[in-house]
Design a protein around this motif. Structure first.
Motif, PDB file in Angstrom:
ATOM      1  N   PRO A  88       1.679   8.704 -24.708  1.00  0.00           N
ATOM      2  CA  PRO A  88       1.841   8.070 -23.392  1.00  0.00           C
ATOM      3  C   PRO A  88       1.481   8.995 -22.222  1.00  0.00           C
ATOM      4  O   PRO A  88       1.038   8.518 -21.175  1.00  0.00           O
ATOM      5  N   VAL A  89       1.677  10.298 -22.391  1.00  0.00           N
ATOM      6  CA  VAL A  89       1.281  11.245 -21.341  1.00  0.00           C
ATOM      7  C   VAL A  89      -0.228  11.218 -21.158  1.00  0.00           C
ATOM      8  O   VAL A  89      -0.747  11.134 -20.034  1.00  0.00           O
ATOM      9  N   LEU A  90      -0.960  11.292 -22.259  1.00  0.00           N
ATOM     10  CA  LEU A  90      -2.420  11.255 -22.189  1.00  0.00           C
ATOM     11  C   LEU A  90      -2.912   9.936 -21.617  1.00  0.00           C
ATOM     12  O   LEU A  90      -3.828   9.908 -20.780  1.00  0.00           O
ATOM     13  N   GLU A  91      -2.319   8.834 -22.038  1.00  0.00           N
ATOM     14  CA  GLU A  91      -2.760   7.517 -21.574  1.00  0.00           C
ATOM     15  C   GLU A  91      -2.482   7.336 -20.081  1.00  0.00           C
ATOM     16  O   GLU A  91      -3.304   6.757 -19.365  1.00  0.00           O
ATOM     17  N   ALA A  92      -1.355   7.850 -19.602  1.00  0.00           N
ATOM     18  CA  ALA A  92      -1.074   7.783 -18.161  1.00  0.00           C
ATOM     19  C   ALA A  92      -2.086   8.618 -17.373  1.00  0.00           C
ATOM     20  O   ALA A  92      -2.570   8.196 -16.308  1.00  0.00           O
ATOM     21  N   MET A  93      -2.411   9.805 -17.884  1.00  0.00           N
ATOM     22  CA  MET A  93      -3.417  10.642 -17.228  1.00  0.00           C
ATOM     23  C   MET A  93      -4.750   9.916 -17.141  1.00  0.00           C
ATOM     24  O   MET A  93      -5.437   9.959 -16.114  1.00  0.00           O
ATOM     25  N   ALA A  94      -5.139   9.240 -18.224  1.00  0.00           N
ATOM     26  CA  ALA A  94      -6.409   8.516 -18.241  1.00  0.00           C
ATOM     27  C   ALA A  94      -6.426   7.386 -17.222  1.00  0.00           C
ATOM     28  O   ALA A  94      -7.496   6.997 -16.735  1.00  0.00           O
TER      29      ALA A  94
END
Length: 380
Positions: free
Chosen positions: A294-300
């Motif tokens: 979820p951290v990576l997806e929010a950054m994207a």
């Protein structure tokens, strides 16, 4: 390079497409772009057969017995029917993407172990689940020809805690699909905000299963303290599957009446860009992650992220996120400062989007392919 024949067991993927589902789907879609290097078979739940036929053209897709939709039956079939299927298909490698694998197989096994928090965060799992997965991880480390993990932190923990052989552990970072996770347009944001009852209202976003390891009660308390005295205080949205953390209900019950907490449960995959990208901040103060998708997806999605520096999370966030503590007081302080600093949030939005581009399913697929070649005796 020599091609390899692989059977991927996707029967562990649930209909809600949580983190494991997004891993398997993203990986298989990338593997479909390597037809000359891989002969791929996928066994899945019957409800997913058409999905994988479209997602992985050229792969052989097999629907497992209907009963595998129930976890006990799936685990039993994994020990009996799955090895028989691998033998019938005459594959070089059988890959299990979620901790467990057959005890006996006619071909080499590879297994994805997502994290070691079942050992480091024992108090955050109920006894039965923790005992089961600790046993499964130990068995997979003993039985598998090679093991795939999503971060160096997880590899290090397996070596430190379980004396795993580092020479058989391969790090394949998860990726993010830019078609699924991207900076949303205004229509995507407005649609999701309206669905959440937050049209025109700012909010802090959390995405994940509501289990103790995610530290949601301290997030609730920290958010309430950070926004209580702000004009037009942003809401807190807790999206994701119901877990076993009763402390969340207690924390929400103590929230002042003028603040708003929204608990929508699972969101549709098509809503996630609008949900994450429409948030002022994505907050993920976890006690520890094997990766932290979820951290990576929010950054994207261009969302400033507040998370903790635990285990793998710095490998994902790097210098593109803000790190906080796990206690509610530190979360409140750091969240308040970030809400007050529009310029910093704008900078984090740009840095996060740029960093997210470094995590691709194609790169993950290349590591998986090399792992399978090595397991089959065809690699370097």
């Amino acid at each position: 390079m020599s091609g390899v024949r692989v059977l991927v067991d996707a029967t562990c993927v649930s209909a809600d497409r949580g983190g494991v589902g997004r891993y398997v789907d993203g990986l298989l879609a990338a593997l479909a772009r390597t037809p000359d290097e891989l002969s791929l078979s996928v066994v899945c739940q019957r409800t997913d057969a058409d999905r994988y036929l479209a997602l992985v053209p050229g792969a052989e897709v097999i629907a497992a017995p209907t009963a595998v939709s129930h976890r006990p039956a799936r685990l039993a079939w994994e020990q009996t029917g799955l090895p028989i299927l691998a033998q019938q298909l005459n594959v070089d490698v059988l890959h299990s993407p979620f901790y467990t694998s057959p005890l006996r197989s006619s071909c080499p096994l590879t297994v994805t172990i997502h994290d070691a928090t079942f050992f480091t965060e024992r108090d955050h799992y109920d006894k039965a689940r923790g005992t089961f997965f600790r046993s499964a991880i130990k068995t997979s480390l003993r039985r598998a020809a090679r093991v795939i993990v999503p971060s160096k932190a997880t590899s290090d923990e397996l070596v430190r805690l379980l004396d795993a052989d580092p020479s058989i552990v391969d790090v394949a970072y998860h990726g993010v699909d830019p078609a699924a996770f991207h900076r949303p347009n205004s229509a995507e944001i407005e649609r999701v905000s309206a669905r959440l009852g937050l049209a025109g209202v700012g909010y802090i976003a959390f995405l994940g299963v509501m289990e103790p390891r995610k530290n949601v009660p301290n997030l609730v308390r920290g958010w309430a303290a950070a926004v209580a005295d702000r004009p037009n205080p942003p809401a807190l949205v807790l999206a994701g599957g119901a877990g076993h953390d009763d402390a969340i209900d207690e924390a929400v019950a103590a929230v002042p009446a003028h603040l708003k907490v929204v608990r929508p449960g699972y969101l549709r995959p098509t809503d996630l860009p609008g949900y994450l990208g429409g948030a002022l901040i994505a907050a993920y103060p976890s006690h520890g992650e094997g990766f932290g998708l979820p951290v990576l997806e929010a950054m994207a999605c261009g969302t400033p992220v507040l998370t903790t520096p635990r285990l793998s999370l710095p490998e994902v966030g790097g210098d593109a996120v803000v790190y906080t503590g796990e206690d509610s007081e530190t979360i409140a302080k750091d969240l308040s400062e970030l809400l007050a600093d529009d310029q910093r949030r704008a900078k984090l939005s740009i840095l996060g989007t740029e960093r997210a581009r470094d995590f691709t399913w194609d790169a993950s697929a290349r590591v998986h392919l090399e792992t399978w070649r090595r397991a089959a005796g065809k690699g370097d």
